[in-house]
Design an enzyme around this catalytic site. Structure first.
Site, PDB file in Angstrom:
ATOM      1  N   ASP A 373       0.858  -1.175   0.000  1.00 41.32           N
ATOM      2  CA  ASP A 373       0.000   0.000   0.000  1.00 41.32           C
ATOM      3  C   ASP A 373       0.899   1.230   0.000  1.00 41.32           C
ATOM      4  O   ASP A 373       2.099   1.155   0.261  1.00 41.32           O
ATOM      5  CB  ASP A 373      -0.909  -0.026   1.236  1.00 41.32           C
ATOM      6  CG  ASP A 373      -2.049   0.971   1.130  1.00 41.32           C
ATOM      7  OD1 ASP A 373      -2.230   1.556   0.048  1.00 41.32           O
ATOM      8  OD2 ASP A 373      -2.747   1.164   2.133  1.00 41.32           O
ATOM      9  N   ASP A 648      -2.175  -2.727   6.039  1.00 44.26           N
ATOM     10  CA  ASP A 648      -2.606  -2.610   7.436  1.00 44.26           C
ATOM     11  C   ASP A 648      -4.105  -2.413   7.608  1.00 44.26           C
ATOM     12  O   ASP A 648      -4.575  -2.221   8.725  1.00 44.26           O
ATOM     13  CB  ASP A 648      -1.876  -1.455   8.123  1.00 44.26           C
ATOM     14  CG  ASP A 648      -2.126  -0.113   7.438  1.00 44.26           C
ATOM     15  OD1 ASP A 648      -2.857  -0.078   6.422  1.00 44.26           O
ATOM     16  OD2 ASP A 648      -1.590   0.902   7.914  1.00 44.26           O
ATOM     17  N   ASN A 716      26.787 -42.574  -0.667  1.00 41.09           N
ATOM     18  CA  ASN A 716      26.972 -43.738   0.185  1.00 41.09           C
ATOM     19  C   ASN A 716      26.148 -44.926  -0.310  1.00 41.09           C
ATOM     20  O   ASN A 716      26.622 -46.065  -0.337  1.00 41.09           O
ATOM     21  CB  ASN A 716      26.572 -43.403   1.622  1.00 41.09           C
ATOM     22  CG  ASN A 716      27.636 -42.581   2.331  1.00 41.09           C
ATOM     23  OD1 ASN A 716      28.766 -42.469   1.843  1.00 41.09           O
ATOM     24  ND2 ASN A 716      27.285 -42.006   3.466  1.00 41.09           N
TER      25      ASN A 716
END
Length: 906
Positions: A373, A648, A716
């Site tokens: 805003d 807000d 691995n």
């Protein structure tokens, strides 16, 4: 004009409307119905409205109010409620990796309840979930503490009984009911949706609903008013005031026509609670998780089948397959992610930022579009006098002096623009009010005339007995003041106001309007026959002096903050409900390339594909309503962008929820704070820039762990496949593989405290499951080359080539595997040369050393027999050092090639 490069959507949109689209449609429909109902109320007369809500100008009785409170419920809107602690705890464990580990632990327990691997996996699962639960629980409590703890009241007129006289007293806002008669004055919050019954000079701030920074004038109204028919938008109706707004000037009496969820405010708030949409963080974790799980589902059965057929012991092969599954699972990912996010939350709290949802920290770092805003973010959220101009548009001190005298001497409530003029003069000391003038009379402002006048006496000089001269100073809307003017002041001369000059001065005012300024005209009149009182009819024959132009000024640091965000690869888009001219002016002042401003109603005429294209090339959207804001956010997300939204007001709440990261402030309306993921204690883009850096650091450290662990574990397992096919015994016991993974993963708990290279922080960062898979299959096999080298060394150099000597073989590979995993952390954590161009933080260094020492100690420790280890000869260690150095050297060469080939590393 800011252009955004569309990113390829990661998946096709599902057929039909999505859950978010259905939610948006529900919001739009509900808000529209409430708006239509309020518009119909606006169109009725005041008497009819009082009858409709079954009340009278004297208000309800206490008994009637109690019955209506029971019938309609409390005057509160729907709020997001945090789940109970046990639900939060359960949700903390709702993670695909934790699910895999729980399943594997259950299988191991079913196979052998005494298997120590069950305890290892249980500890991992328990700690990971508890850490995440505790951090999110504490963050939620901190956000709740931001809410006001005081009870807000309003003035309500009620009666003791049907024949009693009305009394005005304060009641809590949540006890207001339909039919209540409410008294309003400057500074009051509007407790519900009210139809104005009487009003005088009423100004209302509707920024929380519309985003417009300046107060809106409501009509002077009497009890017998006939209503209005000229609007379908309740926010624009001049005889309605709505919940969520506040009175800035004047007085009014209104009757409550809707409370709680039935208000315009409540219609939006009620549709905002419920399940939130998936953010980019949630989506990224899920994609990476299922990539690794799919890989595991392929590799584990292969390992199981090879070991079963080659060794003939299917039970041992089954346990080894489970250990391989654990080896492919980043066991500590939930814990590392939680620790990363928790550390980020703590760091941001020190910068006056409350993190409500931990995932929002990473989303903040991934954000490449910020929708914000205008009011209070780019501007100071206050009105200042920007310029004072003569009739030709030039700065003129006389205009400022007359404007100041008008504002200074009026006795009514000064509005924001009056105060702005006074503040400007007081700060600059450009005008001195002394004994030159004294107050005679004033003609107050009203919203029909849209102007006000003061009449001052020009005091005679000392010793001068002449009659004091009266001067009227009028200030107001340009067209209203011009209508009362017959002359203007041109370079000190009083000139007749011809049509040509009228067109000229109107154009001057319009030019300022187009620059986003609110313009007032100032005119004067010298009174030939002074008297004690004056009326509206005396506002005639005025001489136009000039104009006062006002602006909500940009913040001093807004331009710098925007530059900082741009340097971080974030495009800022202004999405405001305010006027397009004002928005364009403010954006231009802070350095935003405005381009073509798009109005909210224009977006309603576009389908989703058209809006996506428009949103990508548009920087400023003005006059947008809540539904349009949320739709713009979704359009940007559909283009593959991670979108943040800063707002807000209630008009921002839908967009705050739909954005990947919703950002609000502690002064915001409650529903906006509840819809947000992050709450700023200061509405400052600079704080956001710091948050972006913290978010990217958090993401970088998380992705480090995933890539290090996934590639290492993959290597691995690849080595296990080779060894299982050619070695007549298990290359490593299942418990050894679990211990190796546990030691390695514990060493990675320091990852959240590692530093990130400066270059990494300059660009938005997103999850890339495909990139992680590519990294894993490219870097992982490097370790297999040296694992196989160690196999050959153990087989030929140390003669560990039979079942009788398998413990020596397994111990040798255990140490090499653990140390290569641990040391490779420093190779992978940076695209630079480790230790020389980039060094890890001291916690990572300490944990690396501890992991290495643990790996070297275990084969010689008292735990060795129970774990299947044997002590290694001293001649083993020079071979180990040579293998590790060769491993690091080859990895650095491959890393250099990888960065050049794919232009990315982490």
């Amino acid at each position: 004009m800011t252009m955004l490069t569309p990113r390829t959507p990661t998946k096709l949109a599902p057929p039909g409307p999505s859950r978010r689209e259905r939610k948006a449609a529900e919001l739009q429909a509900r808000t529209r119905l409430v708006g239509e109902r309020l518009a119909s109320i606006s169109a009725r007369s005041g008497v009819q409205v009082l009858q409709d809500v079954d009340t009278s100008p004297a208000g309800l009785t206490h008994a009637e109010a109690a019955l209506r409170l029971e019938r309609h419920g409390s005057n509160t809107v729907a709020h997001e409620r945090a789940p109970r602690w046990y639900r939060q705890l359960a949700k903390a464990y709702w993670n695909p990796f934790i699910g895999v580990l729980v399943f594997l632990a259950a299988v191991m327990y079913w196979q052998d309840p005494a298997d120590p691997g069950v305890v290892i996996l249980s500890v991992m699962v328990g700690i990971s979930g508890l850490l995440r639960f505790w951090q999110e629980f504490r963050s939620g409590r901190a956000a709740d503490a931001l809410k006001e703890l005081v009870t807000t009241t309003c003035a309500v007129q009620r009666r003791a009984g049907s024949g009693s006289a009305p009394t005005t007293f304060e009641v809590p806002m949540d006890q207001v009911v339909p039919g209540d008669v409410v008294k309003l004055a400057a500074g009051d919050l509007i407790p519900a949706d009210l139809r104005i019954v009487t009003a005088k000079d009423l100004g209302v701030s509707q920024a929380a609903l519309s985003g417009e920074s300046l107060p809106v004038a409501k009509a002077d109204t009497r009890a017998q008013d006939l209503g209005q028919q000229d609007t379908t938008d309740p926010v624009e109706a001049d005889n309605l005031v709505l919940m969520g707004t506040s009175v800035t000037s004047g007085t009014a009496t209104g009757v409550v026509v809707a409370t709680g969820a039935d208000t315009y405010f409540g219609s939006m708030a009620g549709s905002l609670v419920g399940e939130r949409p998936q953010t980019s963080f949630d989506t990224g974790v899920r994609r990476v998780s299922f990539l690794l799980i799919r890989f595991m589902l392929v590799m584990v059965p292969v390992v199981f089948m090879i070991n079963g057929f080659t060794k003939g012991d299917w039970d041992e092969a089954f346990l080894f397959g489970i250990a391989v599954a654990v080896g492919l699972t980043p066991e500590m990912l939930p814990m590392v992610v939680s620790a990363n996010l928790a550390r980020g939350a703590v760091a941001m709290s020190k910068r006056k930022v409350v993190v409500k949802r931990l995932g929002a920290i990473q989303n903040l770092g991934a954000m490449d579009v910020l929708c914000t805003d205008k009011t209070g973010t780019l501007t100071e959220d206050r009105i200042v006098l920007d310029r004072h101009l003569d009739v030709h548009g030039n700065e003129d001190g006389e205009v400022l002096e007359y404007g100041y005298l008008n504002a200074r001497f009026q006795t009514g409530l000064k509005n924001l623009m009056d105060q702005a003029v006074i503040d400007r003069v007081d700060e600059a000391e450009e005008v001195v009010v002394d004994a030159r003038f004294s107050m005679v009379d004033e003609i107050p402002f009203d919203f029909a005339r849209r102007r006000m006048s003061v009449v001052l006496a020009r005091n005679p000089l000392v010793g001068d007995a002449a009659q004091r001269e009266h001067i009227m100073i009028t200030k107001g809307a340009v067209e209203e003041v011009l209508d009362r003017c017959t002359h203007l002041t041109d370079r000190g001369e009083r000139v007749e106001l011809t049509e040509q000059l009228r067109w000229h001065v109107t154009r001057i005012a319009e030019d300022d309007n187009r620059q986003g300024l609110r313009v007032l005209a100032v005119a004067t009149r010298t009174i030939d026959t002074p008297r004690e009182t004056y009326a509206v009819a005396d506002e005639d024959g005025l001489t136009l002096v000039g104009f006062l132009a006002f602006l909500d000024p940009p913040k001093a640091d807004a331009a710098r903050a925007l530059t900082g965000l741009a340097d971080k690869g974030i495009a800022v888009k202004v999405v405001t409900g305010d006027n397009d001219l004002v928005a364009a002016r403010v954006c231009a002042d802070v350095g935003i390339d405005v381009g073509q401003v798009v109005l909210g109603p224009e977006t309603d005429r576009l389908d989703d594909a058209e809006l996506r294209r428009l949103a990508a090339r548009t920087t400023v959207f003005a006059k947008v309503n809540p539904v349009q804001k949320a739709r713009i956010v979704r359009a940007l997300q559909a283009d593959g962008h991670t979108v943040g939204f800063l707002g807000d007001g209630i008009n921002d709440a839908a967009a705050l929820r739909d954005a990947d990261v919703g950002i609000s402030v502690d002064t915001a309306v409650d529903i906006a704070k509840e819809s947000a993921d992050i709450i700023l204690l200061e509405k400052d883009l600079t704080v956001l820039e710091q948050g972006v850096v913290q978010g990217r650091t958090t993401f970088g450290n998380t992705i480090k762990y995933i890539k290090m662990t996934a590639s290492s574990n993959f290597g691995n397992v690849f080595s296990v496949l080779v060894a299982s096919a050619f070695i007549p015994f298990q290359p490593m016991l299942a418990i050894m593989l679990l211990v190796q993974n546990l030691v390695y993963d514990i060493s990675q708990l320091a990852t959240p405290w590692d530093r990130m290279d400066e270059e990494y922080l300059r660009e938005p960062r997103n999850w890339d499951a495909k990139g992680i898979g590519r990294f894993m299959v490219t870097i992982g096999p490097i370790s297999s080359i040296f694992d196989i080298s160690m196999f050959l060394i153990m087989w030929h150099v140390f003669a560990a080539n039979s079942e009788a000597s398998q413990s020596l073989f397994q111990s040798g590979w255990f140490i090499e595997g653990l140390l290569s995993q641990t040391l490779i952390v420093h190779m992978i954590r940076t695209r630079k040369i480790p230790f020389i161009q980039s060094r890890a933080s001291w916690p990572v260094m300490v944990m690396t050393v501890l992991a290495v020492l643990t790996g070297l100690w275990l084969p010689f420790s008292p735990l060795a027999p129970s774990l299947g280890f044997v002590a290694l000869p001293a001649s083993y260690f020079p071979w180990l050092i040579g293998v590790l150095l060769a491993y690091c050297t080859l990895t650095q060469f491959v890393k250099t090639w990888y960065v050049r080939r794919f232009d990315t590393w982490l």
